[in-house]
Design an enzyme around this catalytic site. Structure first.
Site, PDB file in Angstrom:
ATOM      1  CB  CYS A  75      -0.912  -0.001   1.218  1.00  0.00           C
ATOM      2  SG  CYS A  75      -1.877   1.512   1.396  1.00  0.00           S
ATOM      3  CB  CYS A 224      -5.160   4.433  -3.899  1.00  0.00           C
ATOM      4  SG  CYS A 224      -4.390   2.847  -4.306  1.00  0.00           S
TER       5      CYS A 224
END
Length: 279
Positions: A75, A224
């Protein structure tokens, strides 16, 4: 047993950070992570991140449980939060300190800069269908501007892996996309055997992109990092963008560069501590 945690966010993409340096096993189960991430009955977050001992010569290992209990490979916003968390744990001043972090997507290297930002070497983008993975096209070919039918509509998509799968499509107006409806359809499309993250991109100029994202395992999020990286790559591959651009997310901007020198992706953005607690 009480669990101490610190909450951080990277442009609103928020995480519960747990100091797990004493053990290679995460301190909580995926089921417990789901409870902790609940925004009504728990702490509230997009995921739980564990700082574990390093492997294969790295400083630390990063593992993540998403808000649905699934475990992603990596991530981008999360690794910036982890770098800030480690610096705070070690009492560092965030002045050019670099970590080598082992992840399921490979070794990632975040660098804490004097201006408070965190620059991350995200590695090389993976472009072959078999690496993403997707069944669109031949396994040893790239997926660029390929047609994909979702909900009765044909979308042109470009697929990129940043260690996790991304499906990128370019639209006239990202604000007009019914993300809560179309996002899950992309995520669970049979063309993506491991599901996928989906980015909807509006090109404002060759160095400025607007992005909205449906994250695999987390749904709609404010940002993101891997998605911003994958989106820049897709924009370059389709001739829409320069190799250095600002990607504007609902939570704020990230600077993304696809280096012509080493072909690696570099992401620069903030990570901020919100609060600490015990559960």
């Amino acid at each position: 047993m009480a669990i101490e945690f610190t909450k951080y966010h990277g442009l609103g993409n928020d995480f519960i950070l747990i100091d797990n340096r004493a053990s290679k096993t995460p301190a909580i189960t995926p089921e417990k992570a789901v409870e902790m991430c609940d925004r009504h009955f728990g702490i509230g977050a997009d995921g739980v991140i564990f700082a574990l001992p390093g492997e294969n010569g790295t400083d630390y290992t990063m593992r993540i449980f998403n808000s649905d209990g699934s475990e992603p490979e990596m991530c981008g916003n999360g690794i910036r939060c982890l770098a800030a968390f480690l610096a705070d744990l070690e009492g560092l001043s965030r002045n050019k300190d670099t970590y080598r972090i082992h992840t399921l997507a490979g070794v990632i290297t975040p660098q804490l800069t004097p201006d408070g930002q965190i620059k991350v070497d995200m590695g090389l983008p993976r472009l072959l269908a078999g690496e993403i993975p997707t069944t669109l096209g031949a396994a040893d070919g790239k997926v660029i501007n390929q047609p994909l039918e979702v909900e009765g509509q044909t979308w042109e998509v470009t697929c990129v892996s940043m260690g996790n799968p991304h499906c990128i499509t370019f639209v006239e107006d990202v604000a007009a996309i019914p993300l809560e409806i179309i996002g899950p359809k992309f995520e669970h499309h049979p063309a993506f055997p491991q599901r996928t993250n989906t980015e909807f991109i509006q090109v404002v100029s060759r160095d400025y992109l607007k992005m909205r994202v449906w994250e695999r395992g987390a749904g709609i999020t404010l940002a993101c990092g891997t998605g911003a990286c994958a989106s820049l790559v897709a924009a370059v591959l389709t001739g829409r963008s320069d190799r250095l651009a600002t990607v504007e997310l609902p939570g704020g901007p990230l600077e993304i560069e696809w280096s012509e020198v080493d072909q690696r992706i570099y992401m620069t953005g903030p990570a901020d501590r919100v609060f600490t607690g015990k559960l």
